[in-house]
Design a protein around this motif. Structure first.
Motif, PDB file in Angstrom:
ATOM      1  N   THR A 183       0.880  -1.182   0.000  1.00 26.11           N
ATOM      2  CA  THR A 183       0.000   0.000   0.000  1.00 26.11           C
ATOM      3  C   THR A 183       0.909   1.220   0.000  1.00 26.11           C
ATOM      4  O   THR A 183       1.965   1.212   0.639  1.00 26.11           O
ATOM      5  CB  THR A 183      -0.896   0.047   1.257  1.00 26.11           C
ATOM      6  N   GLN A 184       0.496   2.252  -0.763  1.00 23.45           N
ATOM      7  CA  GLN A 184       1.292   3.484  -0.799  1.00 23.45           C
ATOM      8  C   GLN A 184       0.347   4.646  -0.600  1.00 23.45           C
ATOM      9  O   GLN A 184      -0.635   4.779  -1.338  1.00 23.45           O
ATOM     10  CB  GLN A 184       1.933   3.652  -2.171  1.00 23.45           C
ATOM     11  N   ALA A 185       0.640   5.474   0.375  1.00 26.91           N
ATOM     12  CA  ALA A 185      -0.238   6.613   0.643  1.00 26.91           C
ATOM     13  C   ALA A 185       0.575   7.887   0.544  1.00 26.91           C
ATOM     14  O   ALA A 185       1.719   7.932   0.993  1.00 26.91           O
ATOM     15  CB  ALA A 185      -0.821   6.470   2.047  1.00 26.91           C
ATOM     16  N   ARG A 186      -0.028   8.910  -0.063  1.00 30.35           N
ATOM     17  CA  ARG A 186       0.668  10.201   0.004  1.00 30.35           C
ATOM     18  C   ARG A 186      -0.326  11.313   0.299  1.00 30.35           C
ATOM     19  O   ARG A 186      -1.440  11.336  -0.218  1.00 30.35           O
ATOM     20  CB  ARG A 186       1.509  10.467  -1.235  1.00 30.35           C
ATOM     21  N   TYR A 187       0.083  12.182   1.191  1.00 30.01           N
ATOM     22  CA  TYR A 187      -0.779  13.265   1.669  1.00 30.01           C
ATOM     23  C   TYR A 187       0.042  14.548   1.594  1.00 30.01           C
ATOM     24  O   TYR A 187       0.959  14.753   2.389  1.00 30.01           O
ATOM     25  CB  TYR A 187      -1.181  12.975   3.124  1.00 30.01           C
ATOM     26  N   LEU A 216      -5.250   8.246   6.025  1.00 28.01           N
ATOM     27  CA  LEU A 216      -4.625   7.372   5.015  1.00 28.01           C
ATOM     28  C   LEU A 216      -3.995   6.144   5.657  1.00 28.01           C
ATOM     29  O   LEU A 216      -3.892   5.088   5.037  1.00 28.01           O
ATOM     30  CB  LEU A 216      -3.589   8.154   4.206  1.00 28.01           C
ATOM     31  N   SER A 220      -4.719   2.363   4.739  1.00 20.79           N
ATOM     32  CA  SER A 220      -3.612   1.421   4.490  1.00 20.79           C
ATOM     33  C   SER A 220      -3.870   0.113   5.231  1.00 20.79           C
ATOM     34  O   SER A 220      -3.739  -0.981   4.663  1.00 20.79           O
ATOM     35  CB  SER A 220      -2.277   2.020   4.967  1.00 20.79           C
ATOM     36  N   LEU A 280       4.177   5.649   3.454  1.00 25.11           N
ATOM     37  CA  LEU A 280       3.456   6.926   3.531  1.00 25.11           C
ATOM     38  C   LEU A 280       4.447   8.060   3.277  1.00 25.11           C
ATOM     39  O   LEU A 280       5.563   8.040   3.804  1.00 25.11           O
ATOM     40  CB  LEU A 280       2.878   7.120   4.948  1.00 25.11           C
ATOM     41  N   THR A 293      -3.970  14.302  -2.390  1.00 20.48           N
ATOM     42  CA  THR A 293      -3.832  13.015  -1.693  1.00 20.48           C
ATOM     43  C   THR A 293      -4.028  11.856  -2.672  1.00 20.48           C
ATOM     44  O   THR A 293      -4.816  11.962  -3.616  1.00 20.48           O
ATOM     45  CB  THR A 293      -4.898  12.872  -0.574  1.00 20.48           C
ATOM     46  N   GLU A 294      -3.290  10.806  -2.451  1.00 18.27           N
ATOM     47  CA  GLU A 294      -3.390   9.607  -3.303  1.00 18.27           C
ATOM     48  C   GLU A 294      -3.185   8.372  -2.461  1.00 18.27           C
ATOM     49  O   GLU A 294      -2.401   8.392  -1.505  1.00 18.27           O
ATOM     50  CB  GLU A 294      -2.251   9.628  -4.329  1.00 18.27           C
ATOM     51  N   PHE A 295      -3.877   7.321  -2.860  1.00 13.94           N
ATOM     52  CA  PHE A 295      -3.682   6.064  -2.134  1.00 13.94           C
ATOM     53  C   PHE A 295      -3.642   4.933  -3.152  1.00 13.94           C
ATOM     54  O   PHE A 295      -4.505   4.850  -4.036  1.00 13.94           O
ATOM     55  CB  PHE A 295      -4.842   5.848  -1.145  1.00 13.94           C
ATOM     56  N   LYS A 305      -5.321   2.952  -8.044  1.00 14.78           N
ATOM     57  CA  LYS A 305      -4.892   4.257  -7.525  1.00 14.78           C
ATOM     58  C   LYS A 305      -6.117   5.130  -7.296  1.00 14.78           C
ATOM     59  O   LYS A 305      -6.874   5.415  -8.224  1.00 14.78           O
ATOM     60  CB  LYS A 305      -3.915   4.934  -8.488  1.00 14.78           C
TER      61      LYS A 305
END
Ligand SMILES: NC(=O)c1ccc[n+]([C@@H]2O[C@H](COP(=O)([O-])OP(=O)(O)OC[C@H]3O[C@@H](n4cnc5c(N)ncnc54)[C@H](O)[C@@H]3O)[C@@H](O)[C@H]2O)c1
Length: 376
Positions: A183-187, A216, A220, A280, A293-295, A305
């Motif tokens: 899992t990849q999260a970006r905020y 996020l 995740s 993250l 934001t993307e997850f 995505k």
């Protein structure tokens, strides 16, 4: 459909329960949509009685049903005295986390509510579930046990789990018997108009991972499962680092002691018990007021995505094995995860249990602590 009244008590007269110009949160609005003339807002518990009264007056002035007899109580005990054993369908605990999640006299709001209103049929607790680090003395596990023992549905407000796009990803994973690999999260936060000094002070607010990226992290764990806390590694860019200088700060950061200032960039990675890897990136770095934001969920042959999670039209980009490099876009128009979250809770199937929320809380602290340890 039942004709019975739906009786709610709001804890906190603030933005999560009654809305703000900045975002879509507003639990009372969702209840009004679901229950209409059956809604009975029994009262608001908030030490700021003037604020509660002002919220009730606004509802009455707008002609919204259910608020003609709503009480304003300054404490749980004052409310309990009036409500007694009368019916309570739902309590929404939307007070700041500093007063909840623990067993001390400052943090025991949940325990006092559970004692005062054992007849409550459903509980919705806001995130994060606490504001002090996890420990036996702080007592977060005791609160978890108390909610588990109350025997009714308890949900925590990690509403991103209720997005339609999340259902679609889950469905494909189940249908194709996929195993989550990562899992990849970006905020990326737009900081220019974030001017509340407490938000910039990790001593006061716990910092941007525990407070903000928590949504996020919850997502995740929804896909990755249980994290292995000792596996967490974190690197940060701090206010003392050259890349951490912010040119558009909307307040005077000199008012915050240097050791309490928040990181500008946090990059963290961890493993899950089932073997996947989570990551993250949280950045306090965008100008203007639109966040980014993307997850992502990655499985053998598939990538999912999710973007625009906080808008009313989240988008999901799916890549499947048969599509080569092509990516399929699905837009979920008019998605309202706050509504779905409450409806699921009342149906007895909350998307986030208190135990799940405690796990999220533990991982967010582990991410923060690993970053501080790395710097030390
Ligand atoms: N899920 C989401 O997207 C989302 C969005 C906004 C806020 N939240 C969460 O909701 C919670 C509340 O945030 P907010 O924006 O409504 O804050 P707010 O400051 O607008 O309102 C909080 C209210 O709680 C009251 N309060 C303080 N101590 C209390 C106590 N002991 N008992 C009852 N009320 C008490 C305050 O007087 C205040 O009126 C926070 O945990 C926040 O993180 C979640």
């Amino acid at each position: 459909m039942s004709n019975e009244n739906f009786v709610v008590i709001y804890v906190g007269a603030g933005e999560i329960n009654f809305g703000s110009p900045e975002g879509p949160w507003n639990h009372s609005l969702r209840l009004e949509k679901s229950y209409g003339s059956r809604l009975v807002a029994l009262g608001i518990i908030d030490p700021d009685v003037a604020r509660s009264k002002a919220q009730i007056a606004l509802k009455v002035a707008a002609g919204i049903e259910g608020y003609s007899e709503t009480a304003s109580w300054p404490t749980v005990e004052a409310a309990a005295e009036k409500v007694g054993t009368n019916k309570v369908s739902l309590i929404i605990v939307g007070a700041p986390p500093h007063f909840r999640g623990g067993t001390t006299s400052k943090t025991n709001l949940d325990l006092r509510l559970l004692t005062a209103f054992p007849q409550t049929k459903n509980w919705l607790i806001e995130k994060p579930i606490s504001a002090v680090e996890l420990s036996d003395i702080a007592g977060q596990e005791t609160v978890l046990n108390a909610y588990q023992e109350c025997g009714t549905p308890v949900g925590v407000g990690y509403m991103l789990r209720a997005l339609k796009a999340v259902r679609v990803i889950q469905e494909i994973i189940r249908e194709k018997a996929l195993v989550v690999m990562g899992t990849q999260a970006r905020y990326y936060m737009a900081y220019e108009f974030a001017r509340k000094p407490a938000w910039w002070n990790k001593q006061a607010s716990c910092g941007p991972i525990v407070e903000q990226a928590t949504h996020l992290i919850s997502l995740s764990l929804f896909f990755g499962g249980k994290p292995i806390l000792p596996s967490v590694r974190t690197h940060t860019v701090e206010h003392t680092d050259a890349p951490g200088k912010l040119s558009k700060l909307g307040f005077d950061e000199a008012t915050i002691p240097p050791e309490c200032r928040i990181p500008r960039y946090t990059s963290s990675i961890w493993t899950y018990e089932k073997g996947a890897v989570g990551s993250l990136v949280h950045v306090v770095g965008l100008h203007g007021n639109t966040y980014d934001t993307e997850f992502e969920v990655l499985c053998d042959g598939y990538t999912f995505k999710l973007v625009d999670m906080y808008s009313s039209a989240p988008r999901l980009f799916t890549r499947r094995p048969e599509m080569g490099a092509e990516v399929e876009l699905t837009i979920f128009k008019d998605d309202d995860p706050f509504q779905t979250q409450i409806d699921a809770l009342i149906a007895g199937k909350p998307y986030c249990s208190y135990e799940d929320a405690l796990e999220t809380y533990a991982l967010t602290w582990a991410i923060r602590n690993a970053g501080e340890k790395e710097r030390a």
